[in-house]
Design a protein around this motif. Structure first.
Motif, PDB file in Angstrom:
ATOM      1  N   ILE A   1      46.210  40.114  39.860  1.00  0.00           N
ATOM      2  CA  ILE A   1      44.946  39.641  39.768  1.00  0.00           C
ATOM      3  C   ILE A   1      43.955  40.750  40.084  1.00  0.00           C
ATOM      4  O   ILE A   1      42.925  40.807  39.623  1.00  0.00           O
ATOM      5  CB  ILE A   1      44.646  38.514  40.797  1.00  0.00           C
ATOM      6  N   ARG A   2      44.221  41.708  41.032  1.00  0.00           N
ATOM      7  CA  ARG A   2      43.466  42.541  41.682  1.00  0.00           C
ATOM      8  C   ARG A   2      43.859  43.911  40.871  1.00  0.00           C
ATOM      9  O   ARG A   2      44.938  44.493  41.344  1.00  0.00           O
ATOM     10  CB  ARG A   2      43.483  42.613  42.996  1.00  0.00           C
TER      11      ARG A   2
ATOM     12  N   VAL B   1      52.315  33.211  40.407  1.00  0.00           N
ATOM     13  CA  VAL B   1      53.404  33.329  41.367  1.00  0.00           C
ATOM     14  C   VAL B   1      52.839  34.273  42.469  1.00  0.00           C
ATOM     15  O   VAL B   1      52.317  35.150  42.426  1.00  0.00           O
ATOM     16  CB  VAL B   1      54.735  33.592  40.688  1.00  0.00           C
ATOM     17  N   LEU B   2      53.558  34.428  43.707  1.00  0.00           N
ATOM     18  CA  LEU B   2      53.219  35.247  44.840  1.00  0.00           C
ATOM     19  C   LEU B   2      54.068  36.387  44.432  1.00  0.00           C
ATOM     20  O   LEU B   2      55.197  36.206  44.029  1.00  0.00           O
ATOM     21  CB  LEU B   2      53.376  34.576  46.242  1.00  0.00           C
TER      22      LEU B   2
ATOM     23  N   GLN C   1      39.634  33.629  43.393  1.00  0.00           N
ATOM     24  CA  GLN C   1      40.233  34.119  42.196  1.00  0.00           C
ATOM     25  C   GLN C   1      41.170  33.536  41.553  1.00  0.00           C
ATOM     26  O   GLN C   1      41.243  33.463  40.130  1.00  0.00           O
ATOM     27  CB  GLN C   1      40.612  35.518  42.443  1.00  0.00           C
ATOM     28  N   VAL C   2      42.472  32.775  42.201  1.00  0.00           N
ATOM     29  CA  VAL C   2      43.487  32.294  41.768  1.00  0.00           C
ATOM     30  C   VAL C   2      42.776  31.156  40.860  1.00  0.00           C
ATOM     31  O   VAL C   2      43.272  30.721  39.896  1.00  0.00           O
ATOM     32  CB  VAL C   2      44.514  31.790  42.676  1.00  0.00           C
TER      33      VAL C   2
ATOM     34  N   VAL D   1      49.768  33.025  30.323  1.00  0.00           N
ATOM     35  CA  VAL D   1      49.439  33.806  31.408  1.00  0.00           C
ATOM     36  C   VAL D   1      49.919  33.275  32.712  1.00  0.00           C
ATOM     37  O   VAL D   1      49.733  32.185  32.894  1.00  0.00           O
ATOM     38  CB  VAL D   1      47.921  34.272  31.536  1.00  0.00           C
ATOM     39  N   VAL D   2      50.821  34.189  33.462  1.00  0.00           N
ATOM     40  CA  VAL D   2      51.354  33.927  34.829  1.00  0.00           C
ATOM     41  C   VAL D   2      50.470  34.805  35.754  1.00  0.00           C
ATOM     42  O   VAL D   2      50.640  36.085  35.468  1.00  0.00           O
ATOM     43  CB  VAL D   2      52.669  34.040  34.997  1.00  0.00           C
ATOM     44  N   VAL D   3      49.817  34.502  36.505  1.00  0.00           N
ATOM     45  CA  VAL D   3      48.938  35.451  37.509  1.00  0.00           C
ATOM     46  C   VAL D   3      49.818  35.749  38.700  1.00  0.00           C
ATOM     47  O   VAL D   3      50.565  34.943  39.280  1.00  0.00           O
ATOM     48  CB  VAL D   3      47.842  34.738  38.025  1.00  0.00           C
ATOM     49  N   LEU D   4      49.882  37.220  38.967  1.00  0.00           N
ATOM     50  CA  LEU D   4      50.582  37.646  40.342  1.00  0.00           C
ATOM     51  C   LEU D   4      49.577  37.797  41.324  1.00  0.00           C
ATOM     52  O   LEU D   4      48.535  38.264  41.030  1.00  0.00           O
ATOM     53  CB  LEU D   4      51.166  38.920  40.024  1.00  0.00           C
ATOM     54  N   THR D   5      49.831  37.263  42.505  1.00  0.00           N
ATOM     55  CA  THR D   5      48.670  37.319  43.565  1.00  0.00           C
ATOM     56  C   THR D   5      49.516  37.356  44.896  1.00  0.00           C
ATOM     57  O   THR D   5      50.766  37.058  44.937  1.00  0.00           O
ATOM     58  CB  THR D   5      47.923  36.059  43.659  1.00  0.00           C
ATOM     59  N   THR D   6      48.854  37.794  46.003  1.00  0.00           N
ATOM     60  CA  THR D   6      49.314  37.807  47.482  1.00  0.00           C
ATOM     61  C   THR D   6      48.726  36.657  48.040  1.00  0.00           C
ATOM     62  O   THR D   6      49.362  36.382  49.122  1.00  0.00           O
ATOM     63  CB  THR D   6      48.856  39.015  48.017  1.00  0.00           C
ATOM     64  N   PHE D   7      48.061  35.783  47.358  1.00  0.00           N
ATOM     65  CA  PHE D   7      47.415  34.392  48.110  1.00  0.00           C
ATOM     66  C   PHE D   7      47.710  33.318  47.549  1.00  0.00           C
ATOM     67  O   PHE D   7      47.810  33.171  46.177  1.00  0.00           O
ATOM     68  CB  PHE D   7      45.943  34.847  48.178  1.00  0.00           C
TER      69      PHE D   7
END
Length: 220
Positions: free
Chosen positions: A57-58, A104-105, A91-92, A80-86
């Motif tokens: 994401i970032r 997925v985190l 944004q998610v 699309v699978v988003v990768l995030t830390t939250f």
């Protein structure tokens, strides 16, 4: 069976290397490309034709959110699978509204990331019921009145059974919990997506929350 074609997008070369090592070891997954920024994604998609994009994401120039919105606006859009830390940040939610099939985190165990890619490639969203409820509660808490009214108008296009299925999707119910055959559920979901102009079950869930259907209010 053809291997799942996967594109990796992350600005951290160590993260990309780790994902490539982890995902590339699976017999049913082929890494077809890597990108360090969202601005590289569309050209790479044109060249490599991935089935799934694993998207951070970032990123510093063009973030994963903007890249996801651009991709999902295409007729031939990959999943699309988003990768995030939250778990549940705005944004998610914006990525999911844009058509990402889930997230997925970054600290998710490797086997679960592999499972997420496989599930999305098969047409299933990658949000557990618990995470779905958490996200939707976050989304509903910030839903302005105009969005709620618009969501209720759109839900009004569904018949009673489709509405029932849409609410069940919003609750994170499995096909088995709907007391219908898998084929019947998929048929209803396909009709809902077509009627409402949505991409996947995650967007159905978001719309039911925007309409207030998860609060015991049927919108009538």
């Amino acid at each position: 069976m053809n291997a799942i074609r996967l594109l990796l997008v992350d600005d951290d070369p160590l993260v990309r290397a780790g994902l490539s090592f982890m995902m590339g070891g699976a017999d049913d997954i082929e890494i077809v490309g890597e990108a360090a920024d969202g601005g590289e994604v569309e050209a790479l998609v044109d060249r490599t034709r991935p089935d799934v994009v694993l998207m951070d994401i970032r990123m510093p120039v063009i973030d994963g959110l903007t890249a996801t919105e651009r991709l999902r606006g295409r007729e031939d859009a990959p999943q699309v699978v988003v990768l995030t830390t939250f778990h549940a940040d705005d944004q998610v939610l914006r990525a999911l509204r844009a058509g990402a099939a889930g997230f997925v985190l970054k600290d998710t165990p490797p086997v679960q990331i592999l499972d997420a890619v496989r599930r999305v490639a098969a047409g299933d969203p990658v949000l557990s019921p618990a995470v779905t409820r958490q996200l939707m509660e976050h989304a509903a808490g910030g839903a302005p009145g105009g969005r709620r009214t618009g969501a209720r108008d759109r839900i009004g296009a569904l018949n009673d059974r489709e509405r029932e299925v849409a609410v069940a999707v919003g609750q994170g119910s499995s096909n088995a919990e709907l007391y219908m055959s898998v084929a019947t559920v998929k048929t209803h979901v396909s009709r809902i997506l077509a009627k409402l102009g949505l991409n996947n079950r995650v967007q159905i869930a978001l719309l039911t929350y925007d309409a207030g259907l998860m609060e015991g209010d049927d919108g009538h």
